[in-house]
Structure formats: structure tokens, C-alpha cells
Design a protein around this motif. Structure first.
Motif, mmCIF file in Angstrom:
data_model
loop_
_atom_site.group_PDB
_atom_site.id
_atom_site.type_symbol
_atom_site.label_atom_id
_atom_site.label_comp_id
_atom_site.label_asym_id
_atom_site.label_seq_id
_atom_site.Cartn_x
_atom_site.Cartn_y
_atom_site.Cartn_z
ATOM 1 N N GLY A 226 -5.154 -4.327 4.274
ATOM 2 C CA GLY A 226 -4.934 -2.735 4.556
ATOM 3 C C GLY A 226 -5.542 -2.632 6.196
ATOM 4 O O GLY A 226 -6.394 -3.052 6.551
ATOM 5 N N LEU B 63 -2.424 2.938 -4.098
ATOM 6 C CA LEU B 63 -3.822 3.279 -3.741
ATOM 7 C C LEU B 63 -4.449 4.199 -4.771
ATOM 8 O O LEU B 63 -5.476 4.065 -5.098
ATOM 9 N N PHE C 299 0.715 -1.324 -0.191
ATOM 10 C CA PHE C 299 -0.067 -0.043 0.142
ATOM 11 C C PHE C 299 0.917 1.275 0.084
ATOM 12 O O PHE C 299 1.430 1.567 1.166
#
Length: 156
Positions: free
Chosen positions: A131, A87, A82
Motif C-alpha cells: 500500500g 480495505l 486496494f
């Protein structure tokens, strides 16, 4: 029509020459074997072929299920990290508009908006892929859902 009785048949059978009786006996045995073949052997072979086909299909489905179940845990551990870029790309692919991305102190602040179904699907995908959301604010403006999200940043 003349009715045949057992004694007359036995008498006629005995009147036949021995070689004809032998030939007729062999023919009757052959017909009997063909009947047994047709009534017992062929249907059982058909059932056996069908069972083999079903077993092969079940093995294929089991292998597919095994691949799918093995792939799911791996996808969480081997998904791309991430980062702001990843993203932003995920949001773009989900049809969302990114208003802001800021990385600081191991955290990522994300501001984005889009249709509620797309936003919720995107959030679900983040959660499914591991996440770690630390803070989440949702706000409806017109028919769009605005999101302010703080999550742990994965360095990769």
C-alpha cells in the motif's frame, strides 16, 4: 584357586585332538566377530540412521524455508488490489470501525477507528502488502485511535 601359567595352557591345547582344536578355533573367531560386530558395526549403523534422520529433517526445513521465502515476495505482488471494498473488509477483519471510504482521482480517503494495537497492525499489513500511503493522521480519542488516511488506489 590354582593359577594357570602359559606353558600349561599350551600343553593342554596341544593335548586336544585336532578336530576339537579346529572347532574351538572357529568358535573363538566367531565370538571375536560377534564382539567386533557389537562394538563397532552396530553403533556406527545407529549413528548413520540418526544422521540420515537429521538430514531428512534438515531437507524438510529447507524446503519449508524455501516455500516461505518464495511466498512472501509473491504475496506483495499478487495480493488483492486496494479497493474501497477490500480495505473495508480488511478493516472489519482487524476489528476496526470504518467511518468513511471515498475514492476519487486515483486516491482513496479512509476514516476508521479502533484499538491502537489493531489499527497499527492494520496499517503495518497495508504497508507490507504494498500500500502506498500518501497522507496519514492519527488521533487518540478516549481509548480508541482514529485514523485519516489517503492512499493510492489500485484498480483491479
Amino acid at each position: 584357586m590354582k593359577r594357570l601359567n602359559g606353558k600349561a595352557l599350551v600343553h593342554q591345547w596341544q593335548q586336544l585332538p585336532a578336530h576339537r582344536r579346529t572347532i574351538l578355533t572357529l568358535v573363538l573367531w566367531a565370538v571375536g566377530l560377534v564382539v567386533v560386530w557389537q562394538l563397532a558395526w552396530l553403533p556406527s549403523q545407529t549413528r548413520l540412521r540418526n544422521a540420515d534422520t537429521r538430514l531428512a529433517q534438515e531437507h524438510e526445513l529447507a524446503a519449508l524455508l524455501k516455500r516461505v521465502t518464495q511466498r512472501q515476495p509473491q504475496s506483495a505482488g499478487t495480493s488483492e488490489p486496494f479497493t474501497p471494498a477490500s480495505l473495508s473488509e480488511r478493516a472489519r477483519l482487524a476489528g476496526l470501525q470504518v467511518a468513511g471510504l471515498e475514492a476519487r482521482d486515483g486516491q482513496l480517503d479512509v476514516n476508521l477507528q479502533g484499538p491502537p494495537a489493531a489499527v497499527l497492525g492494520w496499517l503495518h499489513g497495508l504497508e507490507r502488502d504494498g500500500g502506498q500511503v500518501q497522507r496519514l493522521q492519527l488521533q487518540v480519542v478516549d481509548e480508541q485511535l482514529q485514523v485519516y488516511l489517503v492512499m493510492a488506489l489500485t484498480e483491479g
